[in-house]
Every structure is written in structure tokens, then in C-alpha cells.
Design a protein around this motif. Sequence first.
Motif, PDB file in Angstrom:
ATOM      1  N   ALA A 137       1.350  -1.157   0.110  1.00 63.65           N
ATOM      2  CA  ALA A 137       0.308  -0.017   0.271  1.00 63.65           C
ATOM      3  C   ALA A 137       0.926   1.273   0.366  1.00 63.65           C
ATOM      4  N   ALA A 138       2.170   0.879   1.001  1.00 62.00           N
ATOM      5  CA  ALA A 138       3.023   2.520   0.730  1.00 62.00           C
ATOM      6  C   ALA A 138       3.597   3.499  -0.399  1.00 62.00           C
ATOM      7  N   LEU A 139       4.257   1.387  -1.694  1.00 64.81           N
ATOM      8  CA  LEU A 139       4.440   1.352  -2.486  1.00 64.81           C
ATOM      9  C   LEU A 139       3.420   2.579  -3.620  1.00 64.81           C
ATOM     10  N   LYS A 140       2.258   1.896  -3.413  1.00 66.22           N
ATOM     11  CA  LYS A 140       1.075   1.969  -4.369  1.00 66.22           C
ATOM     12  C   LYS A 140       0.997   3.826  -4.327  1.00 66.22           C
ATOM     13  N   GLU A 141       1.164   3.863  -2.495  1.00 66.95           N
ATOM     14  CA  GLU A 141       0.827   4.948  -2.580  1.00 66.95           C
ATOM     15  C   GLU A 141       2.185   6.223  -3.097  1.00 66.95           C
ATOM     16  N   GLN A 142       3.008   5.985  -2.846  1.00 62.95           N
ATOM     17  CA  GLN A 142       4.344   7.054  -3.616  1.00 62.95           C
ATOM     18  C   GLN A 142       4.121   6.814  -4.790  1.00 62.95           C
ATOM     19  N   ALA A 143       3.680   5.814  -5.731  1.00 57.46           N
ATOM     20  CA  ALA A 143       4.241   5.515  -6.720  1.00 57.46           C
ATOM     21  C   ALA A 143       2.663   6.849  -7.527  1.00 57.46           C
ATOM     22  N   ALA A 144       1.825   7.044  -6.697  1.00 55.77           N
ATOM     23  CA  ALA A 144       1.000   7.826  -6.690  1.00 55.77           C
ATOM     24  C   ALA A 144       0.931   9.084  -7.098  1.00 55.77           C
ATOM     25  N   SER A 145       1.679   9.085  -5.900  1.00 57.42           N
ATOM     26  CA  SER A 145       2.194  10.491  -5.882  1.00 57.42           C
ATOM     27  C   SER A 145       2.758  11.552  -7.090  1.00 57.42           C
ATOM     28  N   THR A 146       3.970  10.190  -7.309  1.00 62.01           N
ATOM     29  CA  THR A 146       4.794  10.626  -7.714  1.00 62.01           C
ATOM     30  C   THR A 146       4.867  10.255  -9.264  1.00 62.01           C
ATOM     31  N   VAL A 147       3.524  11.431  -9.876  1.00 61.22           N
ATOM     32  CA  VAL A 147       3.316  11.273 -11.158  1.00 61.22           C
ATOM     33  C   VAL A 147       4.464  12.304 -12.563  1.00 61.22           C
TER      34      VAL A 147
END
Length: 80
Positions: free
Chosen positions: A65-75
Amino acid sequence: MKTLSTKNRCHMITLGSGLLMLLSLSAIGCQAEYAGQTLPSAYYLTDDVQYYAPGPEFKLAREAAALKEQAASTVSEPQR
């Protein structure tokens, strides 16, 4: 010196091997493992029950979940 007769020697060997077999069986115990299964001992009815509560199927749920959130925040912006 007195020597043992063939009949007495056979009896001594049979007795010795029987005692050795009894000794080895008492050292082994009743619980055995065959093909990855641990088979119960003679006292399985009186043993304590061990219960492990079911957990999540995927053990790294928080990390994913943390990796998915990080990937979504760095577009990244598209290149021109």
C-alpha cells in the motif's frame, strides 16, 4: 577356556539383536514424520491445542500500500 557351541552362539546373537532393537525403539519415540506430515504420538488426545489466528493472505500488505501511494504521488510529466 570354554568355547560356545554354535547353538549357544546363535541364541546369544539373537538375544543381543533383540535387546538392541528394543533399545532403539524406546529411543525413537512414537511421533514420526512421513512425507512432510508429523504423525501424532500416543498422547495426542491429551496434548494442548495450538491455535494460530488467520492473518492476511498477502504478508506485505502495508508495504504494498505504501509503494502504491508513493507511485501515485510521483507522476511524471510527459516529454515534449
